[in-house]
Design an enzyme around this catalytic site. Structure first.
Site, mmCIF file in Angstrom:
data_model
loop_
_atom_site.group_PDB
_atom_site.id
_atom_site.type_symbol
_atom_site.label_atom_id
_atom_site.label_comp_id
_atom_site.label_asym_id
_atom_site.label_seq_id
_atom_site.Cartn_x
_atom_site.Cartn_y
_atom_site.Cartn_z
ATOM 1 N N CYS A 118 0.834 -1.196 0.000
ATOM 2 C CA CYS A 118 0.000 0.000 0.000
ATOM 3 C C CYS A 118 0.875 1.255 0.000
ATOM 4 O O CYS A 118 1.704 1.443 0.893
ATOM 5 C CB CYS A 118 -0.909 0.015 1.220
ATOM 6 S SG CYS A 118 -1.970 1.475 1.296
ATOM 7 N N HIS A 133 1.813 -6.886 -6.896
ATOM 8 C CA HIS A 133 1.161 -5.840 -7.675
ATOM 9 C C HIS A 133 2.222 -5.283 -8.618
ATOM 10 O O HIS A 133 3.203 -4.691 -8.162
ATOM 11 C CB HIS A 133 0.623 -4.749 -6.757
ATOM 12 C CG HIS A 133 -0.155 -3.684 -7.476
ATOM 13 N ND1 HIS A 133 -1.169 -2.987 -6.887
ATOM 14 C CD2 HIS A 133 -0.067 -3.204 -8.741
ATOM 15 C CE1 HIS A 133 -1.681 -2.117 -7.751
ATOM 16 N NE2 HIS A 133 -1.008 -2.230 -8.884
#
Length: 488
Positions: A115, A182
């Protein structure tokens, strides 16, 4: 430790962890449409450690409830073998404590290392961990050794392929079960292309399953595209975020369901599991997207309760029927609980229906203090409080033992401290002893404290040691302690 769960991360289609989206209704809907594994939204370790695990018999869920009564994490039997709990953490011991708290109710534990948002990175969590490999290794190794469920982590890629591969190889040595990647750098956003080549390099460099993430914008428009993204990255599995947020039936082999049906299915779960209306509204708005300016979209935006949301989608009857069922179930359980309480009740306990209202007492003076003072004066052992919490409504009841007799209030209270004060009141009234109320006139405990204050100032003026003796401090420890309370 040996992993004792069938959870496997190869050949899977996975709902990604998404803040405000990955709550129970969305997770269950994704499973219905074909997802194999679902991740919850990132939950911060410190917040989770403040929670109590509560069995919700009305909803048939397991709730982790914060001190303010807010449900931080809710799960149920339907997803138990499929849900991975993602946490934000920058401390190995805190991460382990949270993992142990939720371990029996989930299929796996994940650490968020991807994040890029400030609320996460400023606390050295999320993508901030990518620049601290030693801390990553410490957290993951501690979890792998400390719990029986599989451990995973989710990362973003580093500026260079070589650095990313080296980091993943180090992560692999911790013994984790899989790693989600990611395929964007921490400064990149969804509009930037996903780096399939980097995910592929990682997939070819390690033996653990690699879960490819980040393909919603460039690749995944329908179910068949999931396999295309998997092949482009050579990954073991695919994790889907925004494409699933827009329409969770992306996991359906037969193709998308009409959005209207998807939203109604979502609302059913939201009502069934008492999801907070603001969260329900947020998820529905993500599904509506370009339709937010329609009449229905504007009504949804204006809705201020779950009932109003249901009415927007012509589901008012469903809401009323479901809430009526829950109310009837709650009433039935309360009756059953009361019957069980009556059957289990110790006949020797002296009972009275009283509550403690601090407005009726001078500041810092309580019935517990008066009872303790009376016991000392009469040379009895100090009072012993036994407090229990009722799982159904999380209310408390306390029994106080004084001079080998037990006393309690028949009324249940919202906190342990209030329940103990009520028990003290029952005891004092049955003994015919003052309890310190304002209406009782002169309060000797107040005068005693005033004298103590005067002695303190005299001592200070003479330059003596101001440290209070430990035996005096101990007099009031029972007023402020908040020990763990056993459940009935």
């Amino acid at each position: 430790m040996t992993v004792n769960t069938p959870l496997c991360f190869r050949g899977k289609k996975i709902l990604a962890p998404m803040v405000r989206v990955g709550t129970l209704p969305m997770r269950l809907l994704a499973l219905d449409y074909g997802a194999d594994i679902v991740y919850c939204e990132e939950l911060i370790d410190i917040k989770m450690l403040q929670c109590k695990r509560v069995i919700n018999e009305v909803l048939e869920t397991v709730d982790f409830v914060a001190p303010n009564e807010r449900v931080v994490f809710r799960t149920c039997e339907r997803e138990r073998e499929h849900v991975v709990f993602q946490m934000g953490s920058a401390d190995a011991e805190r991460a382990l404590a949270v993992a142990k708290l939720v371990e029996s109710d989930v299929a796996g534990i994940d650490i968020n290392m991807g994040c890029p948002k400030e609320y996460s990175t400023k606390a050295s969590m999320g993508a901030a961990l990518l620049s601290d490999p030693d801390k990553i290794e410490s957290i993951l190794t501690t979890l792998v050794k400390g719990i029986c469920k599989p451990v995973t982590c989710k990362i973003r890629i580093l500026p260079s392929v070589e650095d990313t591969v080296n980091l993943v190889k180090r992560i692999e040595k911790t013994g984790i079960a899989a790693i989600a990647v990611h395929g964007r750098k921490k400064e990149e956003r969804p509009q930037h292309p996903v780096h399939c080549d980097v995910i592929k390099a990682i997939s070819e460099a390690v033996s653990i399953p690699v879960i490819a993430n980040g393909g919603s914008h460039d690749f995944i428009k329908e179910y068949a595209d999931i396999e295309t993204f998997q092949k482009a990255t050579a990954a073991s599995s695919v994790m889907i975020a925004r494409a699933a947020m827009w329409n969770p039936s992306i996991f359906r082999k037969e193709g998308f369901c009409p959005l209207k049906d998807v939203m109604q299915d979502y609302i059913k779960y939201a009502v069934r599991y008492d999801n907070h209306y603001t969260n329900t509204k947020y998820c529905l708005c993500q599904m509506l997207r370009e339709q937010l300016e329609t009449t229905q979209g504007k009504k949804l935006h204006a809705a201020q309760s779950t009932q109003e949301i249901c009415e927007v989608f012509e589901m008012g009857d469903f809401y009323e029927e479901t809430t009526a069922i829950f109310e009837a179930k709650k009433t039935s359980l309360e009756t059953k609980t009361q019957d069980e309480d009556d059957q289990m009740e110790d006949p020797d306990v002296i009972k009275m229906a009283v509550r403690f209202d601090k407005r009726e007492y001078p500041p810092q003076i309580t019935p517990k203090m008066y009872l303790l003072e009376w016991c000392r004066k009469e040379k009895h052992p100090q009072p012993v409080y036994e407090t229990v919490q009722r799982p159904l409504d999380r209310l408390f009841c306390s029994v106080v033992t004084v001079a080998e007799r037990k006393y309690r209030s028949t009324l249940w209270d919202k906190s342990k401290k209030l329940a103990e004060q009520a028990a003290a009141i029952v005891c004092l009234r049955m003994l015919g002893v003052p309890e310190g109320k304002l209406c009782e006139g002169e309060n000797h405990l107040i005068n005693k404290r005033k004298r103590g204050d005067q002695e303190h100032f005299i001592t200070r003026d003479h330059g003596e040691n101001l440290a209070e003796p430990s035996h005096k401090k101990a007099n009031f420890i029972d007023e402020t302690s908040d020990m763990n309370v056993p459940k009935m």
